[in-house]
Design an enzyme around this catalytic site. Structure first.
Site, PDB file in Angstrom:
ATOM      1  N   THR A   6     -17.506   8.443   6.214  1.00  0.00           N
ATOM      2  CA  THR A   6     -16.661   7.348   6.684  1.00  0.00           C
ATOM      3  C   THR A   6     -17.516   6.297   7.381  1.00  0.00           C
ATOM      4  OG1 THR A   6     -14.823   6.747   8.159  1.00  0.00           O
ATOM      5  CG2 THR A   6     -16.174   8.579   8.866  1.00  0.00           C
ATOM      6  N   GLY A   7     -17.006   5.063   7.366  1.00  0.00           N
ATOM      7  CA  GLY A   7     -17.686   4.013   8.115  1.00  0.00           C
ATOM      8  C   GLY A   7     -17.040   3.830   9.479  1.00  0.00           C
ATOM      9  N   ASP A  61      -8.510  10.382   3.682  1.00  0.00           N
ATOM     10  CA  ASP A  61      -7.859   9.204   3.099  1.00  0.00           C
ATOM     11  C   ASP A  61      -6.455   9.127   3.682  1.00  0.00           C
ATOM     12  OD1 ASP A  61      -8.102   6.953   1.513  1.00  0.00           O
ATOM     13  OD2 ASP A  61      -6.993   7.871  -0.119  1.00  0.00           O
ATOM     14  N   ASP A 151      -1.097  -0.180  13.037  1.00  0.00           N
ATOM     15  CA  ASP A 151      -0.572   0.330  14.312  1.00  0.00           C
ATOM     16  C   ASP A 151       0.473  -0.583  14.970  1.00  0.00           C
ATOM     17  OD1 ASP A 151      -1.897   2.712  14.230  1.00  0.00           O
ATOM     18  OD2 ASP A 151      -3.525   2.114  15.566  1.00  0.00           O
TER      19      ASP A 151
HETATM   20  P1  IMP Z   1      -8.481   4.429   5.121  1.00  0.00           P
HETATM   21  O1  IMP Z   1      -8.026   5.780   4.674  1.00  0.00           O
HETATM   22  O2  IMP Z   1      -9.269   4.475   6.381  1.00  0.00           O
HETATM   23  O3  IMP Z   1      -9.097   3.637   4.010  1.00  0.00           O
HETATM   24  O4  IMP Z   1      -7.160   3.633   5.545  1.00  0.00           O
HETATM   25  C1  IMP Z   1      -6.244   3.196   4.580  1.00  0.00           C
HETATM   26  C2  IMP Z   1      -5.359   2.137   5.171  1.00  0.00           C
HETATM   27  O5  IMP Z   1      -4.425   2.719   6.065  1.00  0.00           O
HETATM   28  C3  IMP Z   1      -6.066   1.030   5.950  1.00  0.00           C
HETATM   29  O6  IMP Z   1      -5.385  -0.170   5.695  1.00  0.00           O
HETATM   30  C4  IMP Z   1      -5.900   1.443   7.382  1.00  0.00           C
HETATM   31  O7  IMP Z   1      -5.868   0.326   8.239  1.00  0.00           O
HETATM   32  C5  IMP Z   1      -4.546   2.133   7.330  1.00  0.00           C
HETATM   33  N1  IMP Z   1      -4.504   3.197   8.332  1.00  0.00           N
HETATM   34  C6  IMP Z   1      -4.997   4.441   8.212  1.00  0.00           C
HETATM   35  N2  IMP Z   1      -4.821   5.134   9.342  1.00  0.00           N
HETATM   36  C7  IMP Z   1      -4.204   4.288  10.187  1.00  0.00           C
HETATM   37  C8  IMP Z   1      -3.778   4.407  11.538  1.00  0.00           C
HETATM   38  O8  IMP Z   1      -3.934   5.444  12.214  1.00  0.00           O
HETATM   39  N3  IMP Z   1      -3.210   3.327  12.070  1.00  0.00           N
HETATM   40  C9  IMP Z   1      -3.018   2.158  11.396  1.00  0.00           C
HETATM   41  N4  IMP Z   1      -3.401   1.987  10.153  1.00  0.00           N
HETATM   42  C10 IMP Z   1      -3.994   3.038   9.545  1.00  0.00           C
END
Ligand code: IMP
Length: 190
Positions: A6-7, A61, A151
């Site tokens: 993860t980044g 994910d 959020d």
């Molecule tokens: P990723 O899995 O980190 O690529 O997140 C996928 C998408 O879901 C991105 O647009 C994130 O901003 C959103 N996302 C994932 N987890 C959260 C969270 O805990 N709060 C708000 N947005 C989230």
């Protein structure tokens, strides 16, 4: 030691807290496949990275699933956040009578060998264990300065995730729950 692909340093901190620091951040650009299933996307990433690196790998994910929009943006949440933006996701939901939604998170773990003792295993070579977490809430007009992503428009128990302290959000969040499920299986004996 588990390498968490993860980044996002915040995700690594959450995982370290649950797993007694046996996690290290690992930047690896694997090709993300397109699928309607978070588990399929995460499992593919963990398998590819494990094949390449030859060490235990964890991939997470996540996405926001709005009930009235048939689960949109779901696995496409990151793309939709970057294109429409979260305010427009709220505006799309506003005219609907049902404002319920869920955040979902999947952790995929691969260590290059058999994982038959894990609760859910995606067969393939090598096999991948998957762990899910979800939290139900409501889509509201943006409120709060904390957190990230969606959020500000996700309300849980009268407050948005952006109005909570990080520790409190982790307690309820989809990712916190997925990490806890993984930690319960991974345990102390490895
Ligand atoms: P990723 O899995 O980190 O690529 O997140 C996928 C998408 O879901 C991105 O647009 C994130 O901003 C959103 N996302 C994932 N987890 C959260 C969270 O805990 N709060 C708000 N947005 C989230």
């Amino acid at each position: 030691m588990i390498r968490f692909v993860t980044g996002n340093e915040g995700k690594v901190r959450e995982a370290r807290a649950a797993l007694d620091a046996r996690v290290e951040q690992f930047e690896y650009n694997y090709p993300e496949i397109q699928s309607d299933e978070l588990a399929t996307i995460a499992a593919h990433g963990a398998r590819e990275a494990s094949r390449e690196v030859g060490e235990p790998i964890m991939v997470e994910d996540s996405g926001l699933f709005v009930d009235a929009l048939d689960g949109f943006p779901g696995p496409y949440s990151a793309y939709v956040e970057g294109t429409l933006g979260i305010e427009r996701v709220w505006r799309l939901t506003e005219p609907e009578t049902d404002d319920t939604a869920a955040f979902r998170s999947v952790i995929a773990y691969c260590e290059g060998s058999d994982l038959a003792d894990a609760p859910t295993v995606r067969d393939g070579d090598p096999p991948v264990a998957v762990f899910e977490g979800r939290v139900e809430g409501r889509i509201v007009a943006p409120r709060g300065d904390g957190g990230f992503g969606y959020d500000p428009i996700f309300e849980y128990d009268d407050r948005t995730f952006a109005e909570m302290e990080p520790e409190e959000k982790n307690e309820y969040s989809h990712r916190g729950r997925a990490i806890d499920a993984f930690a319960a299986w991974y345990g102390a004996d490895r």
